[in-house]
Design a protein around this motif. Structure first.
Motif, mmCIF file in Angstrom:
data_model
loop_
_atom_site.group_PDB
_atom_site.id
_atom_site.type_symbol
_atom_site.label_atom_id
_atom_site.label_comp_id
_atom_site.label_asym_id
_atom_site.label_seq_id
_atom_site.Cartn_x
_atom_site.Cartn_y
_atom_site.Cartn_z
ATOM 1 N N SER A 97 0.836 -1.200 0.000
ATOM 2 C CA SER A 97 0.000 0.000 0.000
ATOM 3 C C SER A 97 0.872 1.251 0.000
ATOM 4 C CB SER A 97 -0.910 0.027 1.226
ATOM 5 O OG SER A 97 -1.627 1.260 1.279
ATOM 6 N N LEU A 98 0.468 2.232 -0.827
ATOM 7 C CA LEU A 98 1.163 3.519 -0.870
ATOM 8 C C LEU A 98 0.532 4.536 0.069
ATOM 9 C CD1 LEU A 98 1.549 3.793 -4.749
ATOM 10 C CD2 LEU A 98 3.392 3.383 -3.102
ATOM 11 N N LEU A 99 -0.673 4.261 0.532
ATOM 12 C CA LEU A 99 -1.454 5.231 1.286
ATOM 13 C C LEU A 99 -0.717 5.669 2.557
ATOM 14 C CD1 LEU A 99 -4.208 6.638 1.060
ATOM 15 C CD2 LEU A 99 -5.136 4.865 2.563
ATOM 16 N N GLY A 100 -0.411 6.963 2.619
ATOM 17 C CA GLY A 100 0.223 7.529 3.798
ATOM 18 C C GLY A 100 1.713 7.262 3.921
ATOM 19 N N LYS A 101 2.297 6.519 2.981
ATOM 20 C CA LYS A 101 3.725 6.214 3.060
ATOM 21 C C LYS A 101 4.546 7.407 2.566
ATOM 22 C CE LYS A 101 2.809 2.108 4.515
ATOM 23 N NZ LYS A 101 2.959 0.905 3.695
ATOM 24 N N HIS A 102 5.647 7.666 3.235
ATOM 25 C CA HIS A 102 6.530 8.774 2.868
ATOM 26 C C HIS A 102 7.588 8.280 1.884
ATOM 27 C CE1 HIS A 102 5.311 11.929 5.870
ATOM 28 N NE2 HIS A 102 4.654 10.867 6.306
ATOM 29 N N VAL A 103 7.611 8.908 0.723
ATOM 30 C CA VAL A 103 8.500 8.465 -0.353
ATOM 31 C C VAL A 103 9.384 9.634 -0.793
ATOM 32 C CG1 VAL A 103 8.627 7.568 -2.712
ATOM 33 C CG2 VAL A 103 6.835 6.752 -1.164
ATOM 34 N N ALA A 104 10.689 9.393 -0.831
ATOM 35 C CA ALA A 104 11.636 10.381 -1.349
ATOM 36 C C ALA A 104 11.966 10.028 -2.787
ATOM 37 C CB ALA A 104 12.908 10.395 -0.513
ATOM 38 N N VAL A 105 11.849 10.995 -3.683
ATOM 39 C CA VAL A 105 12.184 10.797 -5.098
ATOM 40 C C VAL A 105 13.430 11.626 -5.396
ATOM 41 C CG1 VAL A 105 11.460 11.245 -7.471
ATOM 42 C CG2 VAL A 105 9.848 10.244 -5.839
ATOM 43 N N ALA A 121 6.635 10.211 -9.715
ATOM 44 C CA ALA A 121 6.362 10.941 -8.468
ATOM 45 C C ALA A 121 4.900 11.353 -8.396
ATOM 46 C CB ALA A 121 7.274 12.166 -8.379
ATOM 47 N N ALA A 122 4.362 11.863 -9.497
ATOM 48 C CA ALA A 122 2.968 12.299 -9.517
ATOM 49 C C ALA A 122 2.021 11.121 -9.334
ATOM 50 C CB ALA A 122 2.668 13.022 -10.827
ATOM 51 N N GLN A 123 2.323 9.973 -9.963
ATOM 52 C CA GLN A 123 1.476 8.795 -9.816
ATOM 53 C C GLN A 123 1.486 8.282 -8.380
ATOM 54 O OE1 GLN A 123 -0.705 7.336 -11.935
ATOM 55 N NE2 GLN A 123 -0.287 9.127 -13.226
ATOM 56 N N LEU A 124 2.658 8.307 -7.751
ATOM 57 C CA LEU A 124 2.741 7.875 -6.353
ATOM 58 C C LEU A 124 1.871 8.758 -5.462
ATOM 59 C CD1 LEU A 124 6.588 7.237 -6.116
ATOM 60 C CD2 LEU A 124 4.799 5.486 -6.035
ATOM 61 N N GLN A 125 1.915 10.053 -5.705
ATOM 62 C CA GLN A 125 1.115 10.962 -4.890
ATOM 63 C C GLN A 125 -0.372 10.764 -5.143
ATOM 64 O OE1 GLN A 125 2.303 15.015 -3.621
ATOM 65 N NE2 GLN A 125 0.760 15.697 -5.072
ATOM 66 N N LEU A 126 -0.733 10.589 -6.412
ATOM 67 C CA LEU A 126 -2.146 10.362 -6.729
ATOM 68 C C LEU A 126 -2.688 9.114 -6.038
ATOM 69 C CD1 LEU A 126 -2.267 11.255 -10.535
ATOM 70 C CD2 LEU A 126 -3.509 12.424 -8.695
ATOM 71 N N GLN A 127 -1.803 8.156 -5.796
ATOM 72 C CA GLN A 127 -2.233 6.910 -5.173
ATOM 73 C C GLN A 127 -2.028 6.908 -3.658
ATOM 74 O OE1 GLN A 127 -1.192 3.317 -7.348
ATOM 75 N NE2 GLN A 127 -0.897 4.517 -9.216
ATOM 76 N N GLY A 128 -1.823 8.101 -3.101
ATOM 77 C CA GLY A 128 -1.869 8.224 -1.646
ATOM 78 C C GLY A 128 -0.554 8.378 -0.937
ATOM 79 N N ALA A 129 0.579 8.317 -1.632
ATOM 80 C CA ALA A 129 1.861 8.476 -0.964
ATOM 81 C C ALA A 129 2.127 9.946 -0.658
ATOM 82 C CB ALA A 129 2.985 7.903 -1.838
ATOM 83 N N VAL A 130 2.944 10.181 0.328
ATOM 84 C CA VAL A 130 3.433 11.527 0.657
ATOM 85 C C VAL A 130 4.803 11.636 -0.003
ATOM 86 C CG1 VAL A 130 4.052 13.148 2.481
ATOM 87 C CG2 VAL A 130 2.176 11.507 2.830
ATOM 88 N N VAL A 131 4.884 12.401 -1.073
ATOM 89 C CA VAL A 131 6.074 12.398 -1.926
ATOM 90 C C VAL A 131 6.852 13.701 -1.773
ATOM 91 C CG1 VAL A 131 6.906 12.184 -4.311
ATOM 92 C CG2 VAL A 131 4.869 10.926 -3.591
ATOM 93 N N ARG A 132 8.159 13.566 -1.644
ATOM 94 C CA ARG A 132 9.037 14.739 -1.630
ATOM 95 C C ARG A 132 10.132 14.511 -2.676
ATOM 96 N NH1 ARG A 132 10.860 16.957 4.028
ATOM 97 N NH2 ARG A 132 8.678 17.610 3.949
ATOM 98 N N VAL A 133 10.290 15.486 -3.566
ATOM 99 C CA VAL A 133 11.198 15.370 -4.719
ATOM 100 C C VAL A 133 12.387 16.306 -4.541
ATOM 101 C CG1 VAL A 133 11.378 15.619 -7.235
ATOM 102 C CG2 VAL A 133 9.213 14.879 -6.202
ATOM 103 N N THR A 134 13.559 15.851 -4.981
ATOM 104 C CA THR A 134 14.729 16.714 -5.012
ATOM 105 C C THR A 134 15.457 16.515 -6.329
ATOM 106 O OG1 THR A 134 16.718 17.397 -3.801
ATOM 107 C CG2 THR A 134 16.296 15.029 -3.945
ATOM 108 N N ASP A 135 16.233 17.519 -6.726
ATOM 109 C CA ASP A 135 17.040 17.443 -7.947
ATOM 110 C C ASP A 135 18.081 18.558 -7.879
ATOM 111 O OD1 ASP A 135 16.712 16.214 -11.031
ATOM 112 O OD2 ASP A 135 17.672 18.192 -10.940
ATOM 113 N N PRO A 136 19.310 18.308 -8.320
ATOM 114 C CA PRO A 136 20.333 19.348 -8.248
ATOM 115 C C PRO A 136 20.057 20.567 -9.121
ATOM 116 C CG PRO A 136 21.336 17.180 -8.495
ATOM 117 C CD PRO A 136 19.869 17.017 -8.739
#
Length: 439
Positions: A313-321, A342-357
């Motif tokens: 389950s992705l719901l409520g899980k914290h995911v770093a991209v 990243a967008a699909q993970l968030q749409l399916q309930g994950a808490v997503v945080r993205v980083t990039d240089p």
């Protein structure tokens, strides 16, 4: 020589500065006032290693300037057209409005003997049509097609030290005249013995799309093998290493993972298919439809793998991209697989945080609903899983032991098969990657 470059986006700005570096007097023309102002102040409007230094150096010589006024191109002998050819909304075909407008804008400043040089990626038949337009409106002016082969992250090198030059030329004496002018433009490059292909318009137009279609096919081939590896328990990285030793195949572009994105490969193969259909030769390129399908399936599979790793389950899980750009050493987020996942993970309930240089600002403008962090450590703070989706050197060189202190769960999904699996597992991480064994 005096040269103009119409269109000062990624391709045109790099080309303009590179031509000034070769010793020419160059004016870059673009309709975007803030962009030309930034370029005149040596501020690059995009991230490309080495470009800002080249820009500052060539501006300082006085040989380079940028303007919104196309009349400043008057007096140039060679006029490069470097505008975009995006995919049309709702269909596969390329949108040629900007190429048409760029050539038409030059008609008022062209003189007999001038050469218009197309560098944009266009469907077969475009150059012949534009050559007819130029010749009709300005008798004695010529057109050639000189496709670009820039790799984002290596654009300065690829412009100043290309692996080949391709000239699409008109027939007869006009072709000889156009070739002499292009040879003068590229004199230092030609003098080094750089391979040069002189050909007709149609072949030159096809070179770029054929090359991109081949690379896309190679990437999708190894990703299809990754799907089979997951079904059989084989390891796609070892498979790629083994077949890559065959010099007929080669190891480049055999890195299984999320697949390709960006502003070239996806839209170019689709435009190639569309043009083949218009010419009644669509069956020749039906395989590209599956190439495209395989590529898009990788993104779906990565979301599925994340759900699997996160206990179903992705719901409520914290995911770093880690990664937003479609490839490293670029801030280009066009058709970025990383942001799509990243967008699909968030749409399916994950808490997503993205980083990039380099690409966070661009990503935030396009995907404001996502959360962003300036560093991998801040993105991964308290994360239940870390997804490496763009293979930046900074991510490949992360210390897995130190990085493990900031997460909640040591689970890493290597979307580019870019990490040292042994080092990460030795540091206590659960490591998963597309097409790789879990042991």
């Amino acid at each position: 020589m005096r040269i103009s470059v119409v269109g000062c986006g990624y391709l045109g700005a790099v080309h303009a500065a590179s031509m000034a570096e070769l010793g020419h007097e160059v004016v870059g023309i673009d309709v975007d006032g803030p962009k030309t102002a930034a370029l005149n102040e040596a501020r690059a409007p995009f991230y490309e290693p080495g470009f800002e230094e080249l820009l500052a150096r060539t501006l300082a010589t006085g040989r380079l300037r940028f303007s919104t006024d196309v009349t400043e191109a008057a007096g140039a002998q060679v006029h490069f057209v470097c505008v975009g050819t995006p995919q049309k909304r709702g269909e596969y075909a390329a949108d040629l409005r900007y190429v048409q407008e760029a050539v038409e804008s030059l008609l008022g400043v062209l003189a007999p003997g001038d050469l218009v040089v197309g560098k944009s990626t266009v469907p077969v038949g475009t150059a012949a049509r534009l050559a007819e337009l130029v010749g009709e409106k300005v008798p004695g002016a010529l057109l050639a097609w000189n496709p670009e082969f820039l790799r984002e992250g290596f654009a300065v090198h690829d412009t100043l030290e290309p692996d080949r030059l391709v000239y699409g030329l008109p027939a007869g004496d006009d072709g000889a005249t156009a070739e002499r002018l292009l040879d003068a433009v590229y004199a230092p490059i030609v003098a080094r013995g750089t391979p040069k292909v002189t050909t007709d318009f149609a072949t030159a137009e096809m070179v770029k799309t054929a090359a991109n279609s081949f690379l896309a096919t190679k990437i999708s081939f190894i990703n299809a093998m990754a799907e089979l590896c997951e079904a059989t328990g084989a390891d796609v990285k070892q498979l790629a290493d083994a077949i890559g030793y065959d010099d007929r195949i080669g190891r480049k572009f055999l890195n299984a993972g999320l697949g390709f994105g960006g502003g070239c490969l996806p839209k170019d193969i689709r435009a190639f298919m569309a043009r083949a259909g218009e010419l009644g030769a669509d069956q020749a390129l039906t395989f590209l439809r599956e190439v495209d399908n395989i590529n898009m399936r990788r993104r779906i599979r990565m979301v599925e793998l994340a759900r699997e790793v996160l206990d179903g389950s992705l719901l409520g899980k914290h995911v770093a991209v880690l990664g937003a750009a479609f490839k490293p050493d670029s801030d280009d987020i066009r058709d970025s697989p990383a942001l799509n996942v990243a967008a699909q993970l968030q749409l399916q309930g994950a808490v997503v945080r993205v980083t990039d240089p380099a690409a966070v600002d661009n990503a935030r403008r396009l995907w404001p609903q996502l959360d962003y962090a300036p560093t991998p450590e801040e993105a991964a703070a308290g994360a239940d899983a870390v997804l490496v989706l763009t293979e930046w050197r900074q991510y490949r060189e992360l210390d897995p032991a130190a990085f493990g202190t900031v997460v909640r769960q040591k689970r890493v999904l290597d979307g580019r098969n870019a990490l040292d699996r042994e080092a990460w597992t030795a540091a206590g991480w659960t490591y998963r990657a597309l097409g790789r064994r879990t042991d």
